[in-house]
Scaffold this motif. Structure first.
Motif, mmCIF file in Angstrom:
data_model
loop_
_atom_site.group_PDB
_atom_site.id
_atom_site.type_symbol
_atom_site.label_atom_id
_atom_site.label_comp_id
_atom_site.label_asym_id
_atom_site.label_seq_id
_atom_site.Cartn_x
_atom_site.Cartn_y
_atom_site.Cartn_z
ATOM 1 N N LYS A 135 0.848 -1.184 0.000
ATOM 2 C CA LYS A 135 0.000 0.000 0.000
ATOM 3 C C LYS A 135 0.885 1.235 0.000
ATOM 4 N N TRP A 136 0.454 2.263 -0.739
ATOM 5 C CA TRP A 136 1.149 3.535 -0.710
ATOM 6 C C TRP A 136 0.703 4.285 0.547
ATOM 7 N N GLN A 137 1.668 4.881 1.232
ATOM 8 C CA GLN A 137 1.374 5.616 2.461
ATOM 9 C C GLN A 137 2.405 6.733 2.616
ATOM 10 N N THR A 138 2.025 7.795 3.260
ATOM 11 C CA THR A 138 2.977 8.870 3.532
ATOM 12 C C THR A 138 3.996 8.418 4.573
ATOM 13 N N GLY A 139 5.138 9.048 4.580
ATOM 14 C CA GLY A 139 6.184 8.708 5.539
ATOM 15 C C GLY A 139 5.779 9.041 6.967
ATOM 16 N N GLY A 140 6.295 8.273 7.919
ATOM 17 C CA GLY A 140 6.049 8.533 9.334
ATOM 18 C C GLY A 140 4.726 8.013 9.865
ATOM 19 N N GLN A 141 3.996 7.238 9.060
ATOM 20 C CA GLN A 141 2.720 6.675 9.515
ATOM 21 C C GLN A 141 2.965 5.367 10.264
ATOM 22 N N LYS A 142 2.279 5.203 11.385
ATOM 23 C CA LYS A 142 2.432 3.976 12.178
ATOM 24 C C LYS A 142 1.520 2.871 11.646
ATOM 25 N N VAL A 143 2.064 1.661 11.647
ATOM 26 C CA VAL A 143 1.332 0.459 11.248
ATOM 27 C C VAL A 143 1.541 -0.566 12.360
ATOM 28 N N HIS A 144 0.442 -1.125 12.860
ATOM 29 C CA HIS A 144 0.508 -2.100 13.955
ATOM 30 C C HIS A 144 0.029 -3.459 13.457
ATOM 31 N N LEU A 145 0.726 -4.514 13.840
ATOM 32 C CA LEU A 145 0.236 -5.872 13.603
ATOM 33 C C LEU A 145 -0.592 -6.237 14.829
ATOM 34 N N LEU A 146 -1.771 -6.792 14.627
ATOM 35 C CA LEU A 146 -2.654 -7.054 15.760
ATOM 36 C C LEU A 146 -2.560 -8.474 16.293
ATOM 37 N N HIS A 147 -1.712 -9.272 15.675
ATOM 38 C CA HIS A 147 -1.381 -10.595 16.214
ATOM 39 C C HIS A 147 -0.078 -11.047 15.575
ATOM 40 N N ASP A 148 0.474 -12.161 16.048
ATOM 41 C CA ASP A 148 1.757 -12.641 15.550
ATOM 42 C C ASP A 148 1.689 -13.019 14.079
ATOM 43 N N ALA A 149 2.808 -12.807 13.391
ATOM 44 C CA ALA A 149 2.928 -13.175 11.982
ATOM 45 C C ALA A 149 4.067 -14.177 11.843
ATOM 46 N N LYS A 150 3.817 -15.243 11.099
ATOM 47 C CA LYS A 150 4.853 -16.262 10.874
ATOM 48 C C LYS A 150 5.748 -15.810 9.726
ATOM 49 N N ASN A 151 7.075 -15.825 9.963
ATOM 50 C CA ASN A 151 8.074 -15.462 8.952
ATOM 51 C C ASN A 151 7.759 -14.130 8.277
ATOM 52 N N LEU A 152 7.525 -13.114 9.075
ATOM 53 C CA LEU A 152 7.196 -11.788 8.566
ATOM 54 C C LEU A 152 8.384 -11.162 7.860
ATOM 55 N N GLN A 153 8.115 -10.636 6.656
ATOM 56 C CA GLN A 153 9.106 -9.859 5.917
ATOM 57 C C GLN A 153 8.462 -8.522 5.586
ATOM 58 N N ILE A 154 9.224 -7.456 5.790
ATOM 59 C CA ILE A 154 8.679 -6.116 5.574
ATOM 60 C C ILE A 154 9.518 -5.352 4.554
ATOM 61 N N GLU A 155 8.877 -4.433 3.864
ATOM 62 C CA GLU A 155 9.553 -3.492 2.970
ATOM 63 C C GLU A 155 8.953 -2.114 3.212
ATOM 64 N N GLY A 156 9.801 -1.104 3.259
ATOM 65 C CA GLY A 156 9.319 0.268 3.405
ATOM 66 C C GLY A 156 8.885 0.632 4.813
ATOM 67 N N LEU A 157 9.148 -0.246 5.772
ATOM 68 C CA LEU A 157 8.773 -0.017 7.171
ATOM 69 C C LEU A 157 10.000 -0.157 8.059
ATOM 70 N N LYS A 158 10.048 0.633 9.116
ATOM 71 C CA LYS A 158 11.076 0.401 10.129
ATOM 72 C C LYS A 158 10.392 -0.108 11.389
ATOM 73 N N HIS A 159 11.060 -1.031 12.057
ATOM 74 C CA HIS A 159 10.514 -1.669 13.256
ATOM 75 C C HIS A 159 10.693 -0.732 14.447
ATOM 76 N N LEU A 160 9.597 -0.430 15.142
ATOM 77 C CA LEU A 160 9.660 0.465 16.298
ATOM 78 C C LEU A 160 9.625 -0.289 17.626
ATOM 79 N N GLY A 161 8.981 -1.432 17.630
ATOM 80 C CA GLY A 161 8.821 -2.202 18.856
ATOM 81 C C GLY A 161 7.888 -3.351 18.588
ATOM 82 N N PHE A 162 7.418 -3.985 19.636
ATOM 83 C CA PHE A 162 6.569 -5.168 19.519
ATOM 84 C C PHE A 162 5.369 -4.904 18.605
ATOM 85 N N HIS A 163 5.373 -5.527 17.423
ATOM 86 C CA HIS A 163 4.267 -5.423 16.456
ATOM 87 C C HIS A 163 4.016 -4.002 15.955
#
Length: 188
Positions: A135-163
């Motif tokens: 998805k296209w999104q502006t910079g600095g927007q927070k994205v939360h995972l609401l449960h565990d993900a198996k073998n999660l791979q991310i692009e365009g996101l930086k990890h801030l903390g748990f989920h």
């Protein structure tokens, strides 16, 4: 030229209002903009009616509930949210926007494969996604995972903390994982 649009029935997602406490009027206006089918719970009915919203259906335990003319009653015993979603599926709605006080995974997990869901709380937009989601999104927007993900791979996101993640810059972000779906939340 007129700026009026003709919306075919069920072309827009239905709007199911379970709770309007602390929900921004501007956000509500955007969800009502294309005149969706509006369904409310009995608890929200009077407030929604006072806002001048045309209510198409009320989820209620009361067979004699006094509603607007032409308002359909959807009877429920124990689970108003579940019964409302079952009704929308049975009526052939392909999608629904839900306004709720909170998000509980158990309330929506059975419906992920049968109706497109977007759940709004006072501060989040929540949706189930499939692996390979981008998805296209502006910079600095927070994205939360609401449960565990198996073998999660991310692009365009930086990890801030748990989920919790944040978009690195304006552009696309993507999530890949192994399970059939994952619920994510974006901050409003």
């Amino acid at each position: 030229m007129s700026s009026h649009h003709i919306v075919r029935e069920k072309q827009e997602p239905a709007l199911l209002i379970v709770n309007l406490a602390h929900f921004a009027n501007e956000q509500l206006g955007q969800l009502l903009e294309w005149s969706p089918t509006v369904m409310v719970t009995e608890e929200v009915y009077d407030y929604a009616d006072s806002l001048g919203i045309k209510i198409d259906a009320v989820v209620t335990k009361n067979r004699n509930f006094n509603a607007q003319e032409h308002t359909h009653l959807v009877l429920t015993e124990y689970e108003p949210l579940e019964d409302a979603l079952k009704y929308l599926v049975a009526e052939g709605y392909p999608a629904v926007n839900v306004i709720a006080k909170e998000f509980l995974l158990k309330d929506y997990v059975l419906f992920v494969d049968i109706i497109n869901l977007v759940i709004f709380t006072s501060d989040k937009k929540i949706m189930p996604i499939r692996s390979g989601f981008s998805k296209w999104q502006t910079g600095g927007q927070k994205v939360h995972l609401l449960h565990d993900a198996k073998n999660l791979q991310i692009e365009g996101l930086k990890h801030l903390g748990f989920h919790e993640f944040e978009t690195e810059k304006d552009g696309f972000y993507a999530l890949t994982f192994e399970q059939p779906f994952l619920f994510i939340a974006e901050e409003l």
